[in-house]
Design a protein around this motif. Structure first.
Motif, mmCIF file in Angstrom:
data_model
loop_
_atom_site.group_PDB
_atom_site.id
_atom_site.type_symbol
_atom_site.label_atom_id
_atom_site.label_comp_id
_atom_site.label_asym_id
_atom_site.label_seq_id
_atom_site.Cartn_x
_atom_site.Cartn_y
_atom_site.Cartn_z
ATOM 1 N N ARG A 48 15.791 -1.146 3.997
ATOM 2 C CA ARG A 48 15.746 -2.552 4.382
ATOM 3 C C ARG A 48 14.985 -3.326 3.313
ATOM 4 N N PRO A 49 15.367 -4.566 3.088
ATOM 5 C CA PRO A 49 14.631 -5.324 2.076
ATOM 6 C C PRO A 49 13.173 -5.481 2.466
ATOM 7 N N ASP A 50 12.319 -5.427 1.478
ATOM 8 C CA ASP A 50 10.880 -5.546 1.719
ATOM 9 C C ASP A 50 10.369 -6.702 0.862
ATOM 10 N N PRO A 51 10.434 -7.906 1.400
ATOM 11 C CA PRO A 51 10.118 -9.081 0.573
ATOM 12 C C PRO A 51 8.677 -9.107 0.075
ATOM 13 N N ASP A 52 7.809 -8.353 0.691
ATOM 14 C CA ASP A 52 6.402 -8.390 0.272
ATOM 15 C C ASP A 52 6.048 -7.278 -0.702
ATOM 16 N N ALA A 53 7.020 -6.457 -1.051
ATOM 17 C CA ALA A 53 6.742 -5.393 -2.018
ATOM 18 C C ALA A 53 6.526 -6.016 -3.390
ATOM 19 N N LEU A 54 5.461 -5.632 -4.028
ATOM 20 C CA LEU A 54 5.133 -6.159 -5.354
ATOM 21 C C LEU A 54 5.462 -5.102 -6.399
ATOM 22 N N PRO A 55 5.671 -5.535 -7.603
ATOM 23 C CA PRO A 55 5.996 -4.547 -8.641
ATOM 24 C C PRO A 55 4.813 -3.647 -8.942
ATOM 25 N N PRO A 56 5.066 -2.384 -9.163
ATOM 26 C CA PRO A 56 3.959 -1.494 -9.519
ATOM 27 C C PRO A 56 3.429 -1.822 -10.904
ATOM 28 N N VAL A 57 2.132 -1.697 -11.051
ATOM 29 C CA VAL A 57 1.491 -1.997 -12.333
ATOM 30 C C VAL A 57 0.589 -0.824 -12.698
ATOM 31 N N ALA A 58 0.703 -0.399 -13.930
ATOM 32 C CA ALA A 58 -0.123 0.732 -14.377
ATOM 33 C C ALA A 58 -1.406 0.226 -15.021
ATOM 34 N N ASP A 59 -2.393 1.075 -15.019
ATOM 35 C CA ASP A 59 -3.628 0.862 -15.789
ATOM 36 C C ASP A 59 -4.384 -0.404 -15.417
ATOM 37 N N LEU A 60 -4.336 -0.772 -14.166
ATOM 38 C CA LEU A 60 -5.138 -1.925 -13.742
ATOM 39 C C LEU A 60 -6.586 -1.495 -13.585
ATOM 40 N N PRO A 61 -7.521 -2.377 -13.912
ATOM 41 C CA PRO A 61 -8.908 -2.038 -13.593
ATOM 42 C C PRO A 61 -9.092 -2.023 -12.071
ATOM 43 N N ALA A 62 -10.069 -1.268 -11.616
ATOM 44 C CA ALA A 62 -10.240 -1.069 -10.167
ATOM 45 C C ALA A 62 -10.302 -2.382 -9.382
ATOM 46 N N PRO A 63 -10.999 -3.414 -9.851
ATOM 47 C CA PRO A 63 -11.068 -4.630 -9.032
ATOM 48 C C PRO A 63 -9.718 -5.325 -8.864
ATOM 49 N N ARG A 64 -8.751 -4.993 -9.710
ATOM 50 C CA ARG A 64 -7.439 -5.649 -9.603
ATOM 51 C C ARG A 64 -6.432 -4.801 -8.830
ATOM 52 N N ARG A 65 -6.825 -3.598 -8.454
ATOM 53 C CA ARG A 65 -5.851 -2.698 -7.833
ATOM 54 C C ARG A 65 -5.705 -2.943 -6.331
ATOM 55 N N ALA A 66 -4.486 -2.829 -5.860
ATOM 56 C CA ALA A 66 -4.240 -2.791 -4.413
ATOM 57 C C ALA A 66 -3.098 -1.818 -4.180
ATOM 58 N N LEU A 67 -3.090 -1.266 -2.980
ATOM 59 C CA LEU A 67 -2.113 -0.228 -2.651
ATOM 60 C C LEU A 67 -1.033 -0.797 -1.741
ATOM 61 N N GLN A 68 0.191 -0.427 -2.012
ATOM 62 C CA GLN A 68 1.283 -0.673 -1.066
ATOM 63 C C GLN A 68 2.088 0.617 -0.953
ATOM 64 N N VAL A 69 2.630 0.846 0.221
ATOM 65 C CA VAL A 69 3.589 1.934 0.383
ATOM 66 C C VAL A 69 4.925 1.272 0.692
ATOM 67 N N VAL A 70 5.850 1.450 -0.193
ATOM 68 C CA VAL A 70 7.139 0.767 -0.086
ATOM 69 C C VAL A 70 8.226 1.827 0.076
#
Lengths: 686, 167
Positions: A48-70
């Motif tokens: 099913r479409p998941d409109p809130d899924a964000l693109p995965p980003v590598a090598d973010l510093p910890a304060p910029r990281r957030a987790l999604q399970v898509v």
């Protein structure tokens, strides 16, 4: 500007990636991000479409990281992009503390450290005790019932341990075959078990004599035996359940079978039961209640999943700065409370906390025990310093804003002022059909919209030691009428009176490897065991002329004594479960104009004698204060006065269970305390 | 049992009039907004008060703590002065040193938990107190001789032990 541009670009990219780009892996092992090998296998059914899924980003510093399970796959996304997209960042880190325990900044820029924050975090993470000192190896806090939910790191350990325990030898049907299991003190237990065995032997002899096949046939043939047979069968079922309880506590790792005598509810088993109940937030204080049996009948993994739900509920409520939890009525009930939508229609007051929790569970893909176990198996300890989720919460109703027109109301429910004993000292029934309730309202389009309604307490008859050293009964009334909360306090300190009983003021604890007698700070706080709980709002009344405020000692506050919320009384204050008090006052300071005052100086000290030594009770602070400007209105309604007396009895009243050597002394001179506790002069002992 | 109370200090007796000597569960109310004093040892340093605060609330004033020397410093400074004699300061199994008119100075990691210390000197009762590590802490303790113990809140005569009661 650069950040904003980055966010805009990322939003644009993210928007273009709504088809849910596959996870590319991010962060690498050092960053604590999930690896491809740890990802959940994608489902085969159409996605099913998941409109809130964000693109995965590598090598973010910890304060910029957030987790999604898509679609079953974990990805690390950019927290700033998530915010720009209107998602909520839910702090799942082990450093989390509710808003009311956050450090603050004074108007002049000075940092205002919130001194209870590190203690809260240490307790939640099973790192320290209530004093902030390290736990001994293997020690667990289990403080959820006291308002301190376990951290996600603690839950990970629990899932990994309990996920391996099947406890398959425990028969849930036997546990659920009874509504409770009777338990007694050590000496009574022996007698009761003996009595039941004798009853069983008598019934068996009667059955044999009557030449019947079963006790049930005996009950039918001899109706005078029916009650005894039913009692015996109930006893047998309880003993069968008790055996399952023993097995389960051993399986859970809480009861050492070498320290336990089978069939006996001894000290070791009671401690094990208490630990089980606290671990699973069952309010029973070692009694084997229906709730306890239901928890025992679930698998350890299922219980761990319920704990996760509760933990995520707290995190969701605080992250969303929301309070509505469905307690004012079922949102689906057409007769439930509603608010005007501003367009001529009406909308049901939602269960925002429930909906946000469901959204968070779905976003993390932890909606079942098995999925949650898989989630924690993918986690590594280095995840927990930064872990946060990016999730869309349900839209907040239009009455939300930075400053909400909030007010609180306490309905005292049914109130009895009559003396509760007859002339022979027999307690008289004083039934209540309506119990005290706390409601928080928001004013919206001229209406008061209820947000939450929780059980609370009011004052009543309490024991009090008078100046003559004898114990009397005294009615501790809860003030009625309009007041305000001018100050909200995080980790408030209760200051004992100069001559408060000293019985519990000294305790023994391990201090740097040695058992040592120390002053007991538990009851005074700051802490979850404080008489004021983890947070409090101070009821004050403005004095004529302005500028001064009258404090009659009444507070709405958290409590460690959670069982008191089931119908017992306070000394006049309005208690809430600690976690709800923390939620409430975090919500209040998040939606009102507030000036953080910081730790308020108290610098009090009491020196006393105990068993050949001198002890200091030092209270450097009164707690971390927030000043509400304007104050928040709070009104206590009189409730329904039952019985004959319309006002409380003033002064001391003799307790019929006690023998007095002298007449009751005069009531203490009128003062703040007396005004709160008594009625007009002239109404004395009945 | 009730004979204990008359033995308390005059200060405690006076305080009793405005206090709440209740039994049972923890009381919840803060003291009435009256000026009270420390019911403590003779010669107790009077720089600290008991039951303060409600009076401030009555007046609508709430005073924050004085600013810290350096709230971001990873270590806090603790200073313990003991009167009238030098005394040994013990924290669990560790001897921290000697404190007297010359204070015992310690440095501890911030928020590492309070130090529950026992202060001992010949001729005086052991003294249990607490030093806090959530900010710099300065404390003065006046030791109490056994003969002066009866003026302390909670004092009871020592129980007779070790022999049959006199006939």
């Amino acid at each position: 500007l650069a950040t904003a541009l980055t966010a805009m670009v990322a939003v644009a990219v993210g928007g273009g990636c709504r088809k849910d780009a596959p996870a590319t892996g991010s962060g690498g092992p050092q960053s604590g991000a999930p690896t491809a090998a740890s990802e959940v296998t994608a489902k085969t059914e159409p996605l099913r479409p998941d409109p809130d899924a964000l693109p995965p980003v590598a090598d973010l510093p910890a304060p910029r990281r957030a987790l999604q399970v898509v679609h079953g796959q974990e990805r690390i996304v950019d927290a700033e992009v998530a915010l720009a997209r209107g998602l909520i960042l839910v702090d799942l880190s082990d450093e989390w503390a509710p808003a009311i325990f956050q450090d603050a900044i004074a108007a002049d820029g000075r940092p205002l450290p919130n001194r209870y924050r590190p203690v809260f975090v240490g307790l939640a993470s099973d790192r320290t005790d209530g004093d902030g000192q390290p736990l001994r190896p293997g020690e667990k806090n289990h403080l959820e019932l006291y308002g301190i939910p376990p951290s996600m790191g603690v839950l990970r350990d629990r899932f990994l341990a309990d996920g391996k325990r099947s406890c398959a030898d425990v028969d849930p049907a036997r546990l659920l075959a009874v509504t409770s299991v009777s338990s007694w003190g050590a000496s009574t237990e022996k007698k009761e078990l003996q009595r039941a065995a004798e009853r069983g032997a008598r019934l068996e002899a009667a059955r044999v004599a009557a030449q019947l096949a079963s006790l049930e046939e005996l009950a039918t043939a001899q109706p005078d035996q029916a009650k005894l047979v039913a009692a015996h069968r109930r006893f047998e079922a309880e003993r069968a359940a008790f055996a399952e309880v023993e097995k389960r506590l051993v399986c859970e790792g809480l009861l050492d079978p070498t320290k336990h005598t089978p069939g006996v509810y001894g000290t070791a088993m009671r401690f094990a039961m208490l630990a089980f109940q606290r671990k699973n937030a069952v309010m029973a204080e070692a009694d084997i209640t229906r709730d306890t049996l239901q928890a025992l009948a679930r698998t350890p993994l299922a219980n761990a999943h319920l704990a996760l739900r509760r933990v995520l509920t707290e995190r969701a409520a605080h992250a969303g700065q929301i309070l509505e939890d469905g307690t004012v009525g079922n949102p689906g009930d057409p007769k439930g409370p509603t608010y005007p939508d501003g367009k001529g229609g009406r909308v049901a007051v939602p269960d925002l906390v429930g909906e946000a929790t469901a959204a968070l569970l779905a976003r993390l893909d932890v909606e079942t025990p098995e999925k949650a176990l898989a989630f924690f198996e993918r986690r590594r300890p280095e995840d927990f310093p930064w872990l946060r989720a990016a999730v869309r919460f349900p839209a907040r109703p239009p009455y939300y804003g930075p400053t909400m027109d909030l007010s609180a109301e306490i309905d005292r429910g049914d109130v009895w002022y009559d003396y509760p004993f007859d002339a022979k000292g027999v307690r008289l029934p004083q039934p209540r059909s309506r119990y005290p309730a706390f409601t928080l309202y928001v004013r919206w389009h001229g209406e008061r919209v209820p947000l939450v309604r929780w059980r609370t307490t009011i004052g009543s008859w309490r024991n009090e030691v008078a100046a003559d050293g004898q114990e009397y009964l005294r009615y501790k009334d809860s003030d009625v009428g309009p007041r305000v909360w001018r100050h909200v306090v995080a980790a408030p300190v209760w200051v004992p009176y100069a001559s408060s009983p000293l019985g519990s003021m000294v305790k023994e604890k391990w201090v740097n490897g040695v058992p040592t007698r120390v002053t007991n700070h538990d009851e005074v706080g700051p802490g979850y065991l404080s008489a004021y709980g983890l947070a409090a709002g101070i009821h004050v009344e403005p004095r004529a002329g302005g500028g001064a405020w009258f404090d009659n000692g009444i507070r709405t506050h958290g409590t460690f004594d959670y069982t008191s919320l089931r119908g017992r009384f306070s000394h006049g204050c309005h208690r809430l479960a600690n976690n709800l008090a923390v939620r409430l006052f975090s919500f209040v300071i998040g939606h009102r104009k507030v000036r953080p005052v910081g730790q308020v100086a108290l610098d009090a000290r009491r020196t006393f004698y105990s068993n050949g030594a001198v002890f200091d009770l030092r209270l450097p602070t009164r707690g971390f204060y927030f000043e509400l400007d304007p104050p928040l209105p709070v009104e206590t309604l009189p409730g329904t006065i039952k019985g004959k007396l319309a006002r409380p009895i003033a002064g001391y009243v003799k307790n019929p269970a006690l023998v007095y050597s002298t007449p009751a002394p005069a009531a203490p001179a009128p003062g703040q305390e007396d005004k709160a506790g008594g009625g007009p002069a002239g109404e004395q002992d009945p | 049992m009730r004979l204990v109370w008359p033995c308390l200090s005059l200060a405690v007796v006076l305080l009793a009039a405005c206090s709440d000597r209740r039994a049972g569960p923890a009381p919840e109310r803060v003291p009435a907004p009256q000026q009270t004093r420390d019911a403590s040892a003779p010669g107790q340093q009077s720089s600290q008060r008991s039951d303060a605060g409600a009076d401030l609330l009555l007046m609508g004033r709430v005073s924050p703590e004085p600013p810290e020397r350096d709230p971001s410093a990873p270590k806090v400074r603790l200073s313990l002065t003991v009167l009238p004699v030098d005394a040994e300061v013990q924290w669990g199994r560790k001897k921290l040193g000697v404190a007297g008119r010359k204070p015992l100075q310690l440095e501890r990691a911030r928020n590492s938990g309070p130090l529950d210390v026992v202060i001992r000197a010949n001729g005086f009762l052991p003294y249990h107190t607490r030093l806090f590590t959530d900010r710099d802490d300065t404390l003065t303790v006046r030791l109490v001789r056994p003969a002066d113990a009866r003026s302390l809140l909670g004092w009871k005569p020592a129980a007779r032990t070790g022999s049959a009661p006199p006939r």
